[in-house]
Design an enzyme around this catalytic site. Structure first.
Site, PDB file in Angstrom:
ATOM      1  CG  HIS A   1     -46.563  72.647 -32.530  1.00  0.00           C
ATOM      2  ND1 HIS A   1     -45.901  72.086 -33.593  1.00  0.00           N
ATOM      3  CD2 HIS A   1     -46.589  71.698 -31.573  1.00  0.00           C
ATOM      4  CE1 HIS A   1     -45.550  70.844 -33.293  1.00  0.00           C
ATOM      5  NE2 HIS A   1     -45.959  70.589 -32.056  1.00  0.00           N
ATOM      6  CB  ALA A   2     -47.005  75.494 -27.331  1.00  0.00           C
TER       7      ALA A   2
END
Length: 128
Positions: free
Chosen positions: A50-51
């Site tokens: 994820h970011a």
């Protein structure tokens, strides 16, 4: 845009063992709002994927080895191995991250923000 950076923290080794430390806003570029840790992970376990929109992190492999794979929105790549307790990785916002753990690895993470699900980008299609 900020870029990932590997840090080496000060250590004080002696016959009794090693002492490594960091200081908020001196050793890392943000005020720590959350501390989390990952442990009891199977060999080659992937985490992250994820970011963060605005959140910054510093991660440290306290035990074992962690392969970290990062990619910016522009496609820049940054990969590193964390395998010493005095070595850390700064992860700025908007870098997609994936971590692969060795057996029995322990990771501690320092975050600039309290947990907020709205800060996460969990779908790669929304990141690109």
């Amino acid at each position: 845009m900020k870029k990932p950076e590997v840090y080496t923290f000060d250590s004080k080794p002696d016959l009794r063992g090693n002492l490594t430390f960091l200081e908020e806003l001196k050793s890392i570029p943000f005020e720590i709002k959350r501390v989390y840790w990952l442990y009891d992970l199977p060999e080659q376990q992937a985490r992250g994927d994820h970011a963060h929109k605005t959140g910054e992190q510093v991660i440290i492999a306290i035990k074992g080895k962690i392969e970290v794979l990062l990619e910016s929105k522009k496609g820049d790549l940054f990969n590193c191995t964390l395998d010493k307790a005095d070595k850390a990785l700064y992860i700025p916002p908007m870098w997609w991250g994936k971590m692969i753990f060795s057996k029995n690895a322990i990771m501690i993470g320092l975050a600039s923000d309290e947990f907020d699900e709205n800060d996460y980008i969990r779908k790669r299609s929304e990141f690109k």
